[in-house]
Design an enzyme around this catalytic site. Sequence first.
Site, PDB file in Angstrom:
ATOM      1  N   ASP A   1       0.818  -1.213   0.000  1.00  0.00           N
ATOM      2  CA  ASP A   1       0.000   0.000   0.000  1.00  0.00           C
ATOM      3  C   ASP A   1       0.852   1.264   0.000  1.00  0.00           C
ATOM      4  O   ASP A   1       2.064   1.219   0.238  1.00  0.00           O
ATOM      5  CB  ASP A   1      -0.968  -0.007   1.202  1.00  0.00           C
ATOM      6  CG  ASP A   1      -0.302  -0.450   2.509  1.00  0.00           C
ATOM      7  OD1 ASP A   1       0.940  -0.433   2.590  1.00  0.00           O
ATOM      8  OD2 ASP A   1      -1.025  -0.813   3.440  1.00  0.00           O
TER       9      ASP A   1
ATOM     10  N   ASN B   1      -7.470  -2.684  14.323  1.00  0.00           N
ATOM     11  CA  ASN B   1      -8.859  -2.911  13.908  1.00  0.00           C
ATOM     12  C   ASN B   1      -8.985  -4.088  12.932  1.00  0.00           C
ATOM     13  O   ASN B   1     -10.041  -4.311  12.352  1.00  0.00           O
ATOM     14  CB  ASN B   1      -9.464  -1.633  13.297  1.00  0.00           C
ATOM     15  CG  ASN B   1      -8.776  -1.217  12.000  1.00  0.00           C
ATOM     16  OD1 ASN B   1      -7.975  -1.956  11.443  1.00  0.00           O
ATOM     17  ND2 ASN B   1      -9.100  -0.028  11.514  1.00  0.00           N
TER      18      ASN B   1
ATOM     19  N   HIS C   1      -7.225  -4.542  10.094  1.00  0.00           N
ATOM     20  CA  HIS C   1      -6.962  -4.309   8.669  1.00  0.00           C
ATOM     21  C   HIS C   1      -5.676  -5.014   8.240  1.00  0.00           C
ATOM     22  O   HIS C   1      -4.767  -5.219   9.032  1.00  0.00           O
ATOM     23  CB  HIS C   1      -6.961  -2.817   8.315  1.00  0.00           C
ATOM     24  CG  HIS C   1      -5.779  -2.018   8.745  1.00  0.00           C
ATOM     25  ND1 HIS C   1      -5.903  -0.766   9.313  1.00  0.00           N
ATOM     26  CD2 HIS C   1      -4.446  -2.242   8.667  1.00  0.00           C
ATOM     27  CE1 HIS C   1      -4.710  -0.278   9.559  1.00  0.00           C
ATOM     28  NE2 HIS C   1      -3.801  -1.155   9.185  1.00  0.00           N
TER      29      HIS C   1
ATOM     30  N   GLU D   1      -9.634  -1.779   5.149  1.00  0.00           N
ATOM     31  CA  GLU D   1     -10.227  -1.378   6.423  1.00  0.00           C
ATOM     32  C   GLU D   1     -11.530  -2.130   6.694  1.00  0.00           C
ATOM     33  O   GLU D   1     -12.242  -2.500   5.752  1.00  0.00           O
ATOM     34  CB  GLU D   1     -10.526   0.131   6.386  1.00  0.00           C
ATOM     35  CG  GLU D   1      -9.281   1.007   6.308  1.00  0.00           C
ATOM     36  CD  GLU D   1      -8.660   1.265   7.682  1.00  0.00           C
ATOM     37  OE1 GLU D   1      -8.464   0.297   8.445  1.00  0.00           O
ATOM     38  OE2 GLU D   1      -8.352   2.430   7.972  1.00  0.00           O
TER      39      GLU D   1
END
Length: 254
Positions: free
Chosen positions: A73, A141, A143, A148
Amino acid sequence: MTFVRSPRVTVFPDSRRAAVVVAARLANAVQSNPALVLGLATGRTPVALYEELARATAARRLDWSRVTTFNLDEFLGLPPEHPASYRQFMEQHLFRHVNIRAENVNFLVGTADPAEECRRYEQAIAAAGGIDIQILGIGTNGHIGFNEPGPALQSRTHRVSLRPETRRSNAELFAGDADKVPAEALSMGMATILQARSVILLANGESKAECIERTVHGPLTTQLPASFLQLHHDVDVILDEAAAARLQPLSALP
Ligand code: GLP
């Protein structure tokens, strides 16, 4: 019949020992396949891995001249030479320590036309013959890359809005200011990641214990993207003791 459980979970007393073992596995992979295609991750977690990989490269005189890499990314809007870009992070922690060729380093370019750039990246991965080993970290979280949690996940490389907690956890790259973290990024998609031939997910520390427990034991849910790794047949989850604290022992599982 042999029952192979994936993800395979390995717990190390500390993150440094985990990094040494994973670096040795990657060094062996480069040695046995000089044209290896590696998928790479950024974040604090893989830093020790890259240090150990640089050390193993020097000690074993590993040749990276035919190795190809694809990073997961990049922040949207940042040019590759921006000091907070993931591209520069990789230069600092790995690329400058090995003899990889610039043309074999693949990165999403944050300043390119996003839709076109995502298409280009998918084509480049396919043209390289796919990713042999994908390294992953995990967000608190759940990801992976910048996929996400939410009502839906994207299968292919795409443009994504970053959640507030993700911008906060990336603030270190921007002098501690979460507001300076770009609001969007480009990321490999879930299928792009799951098509890697093997996956190694690294996680350290107490803050990752809950998402690791849900990744390994929980139901598949778009609210925890890493849970989809349960669908892959060759995933190693490499943990320190703190990140493994909430896992049930294997013997207690059905
Ligand atoms: C970023 C990256 C992820 C990485 C995550 C975890 O958001 N896009 O690929 O896994 O950070 O970061 P850390 O290892 O610093 O906890």
